[in-house]
Design an enzyme around this catalytic site. Sequence first.
Site, PDB file in Angstrom:
ATOM      1  N   CYS A  84      40.494  44.172  35.587  1.00 32.92           N
ATOM      2  CA  CYS A  84      40.167  45.420  36.621  1.00 32.92           C
ATOM      3  C   CYS A  84      39.670  44.503  37.888  1.00 32.92           C
ATOM      4  O   CYS A  84      38.953  43.543  37.775  1.00 32.92           O
ATOM      5  CB  CYS A  84      38.867  46.094  35.988  1.00 32.92           C
ATOM      6  SG  CYS A  84      37.760  47.077  37.496  1.00 32.92           S
ATOM      7  N   CYS A 197      44.444  46.975  42.798  1.00 30.13           N
ATOM      8  CA  CYS A 197      43.955  47.875  41.477  1.00 30.13           C
ATOM      9  C   CYS A 197      44.774  47.839  40.477  1.00 30.13           C
ATOM     10  O   CYS A 197      46.036  47.944  40.579  1.00 30.13           O
ATOM     11  CB  CYS A 197      43.606  49.314  42.180  1.00 30.13           C
ATOM     12  SG  CYS A 197      43.028  50.314  40.658  1.00 30.13           S
TER      13      CYS A 197
END
Length: 244
Positions: A84, A197
């Site tokens: 992440c 992302c």
Amino acid sequence: MQKFFTVIGGMGSLATESYIHLINERTQTSKDQDYMDYILVNHATVPDRTAHIMDHSKPSFLPPLLEDIKQQSTLNPAFMVIICNTAHYYYKELQAATDIPLIHMPHLAVTTMKKKYPNAKVGLIATKGTLADHIYEKEIKDAGLEMTMGDQDIKDEVESLIYDDIKVKGKMNKEKYFHILKRMHDEFKCDVIVLGCTELSFAQEKAPDHPYAVIDAQSIIADKTIELETKMRKNEEINFDKIY
């Protein structure tokens, strides 16, 4: 297991699944035993990273990630990865909680980009949280590269692709993804576009058939994972200070 690494994921789960698929697909194998040894923590209930970064009154994702880091550290993995980008907002706190090397995904992505595109104008697309915490912005500027994040319409479209399509519906919107890349390239004159992302990395895995140069942080850390695990399996010494 004696030699293994730890994957801390679930932010979101489709992105983590994409990372696992990449490392399995790219590992050279002829039998089951050629695949890598690792522990996957799919901590899907970690609070939303962007919500907390934008408003610190919202639940913090630091305590549950610290818990994961400390739990996994007791098992003594060779290294850890957090799948992440936005979670790296608390990278210093997470690394300080363990002696196990924690690979810095954004730093790895930008150092790789600097080597491949030393004079590029860089476009950055990511969650509002990643844009607000300036993780990639600082890394890119420290690398001496010009950068743009596009305009508000692009930021809103990126947020919609990440949340409305991938996180909520569990689906990839190819048309929306390509439209974002096209605008960044054509209107903002980006030579390369950073996918800041892991949901965007998921989009790239599902729809790589476009003409635009991208830096996919998840793909890069997947390759680095394989490189480090291969050295570990061969009993080669790994200097984690020089892996970037």
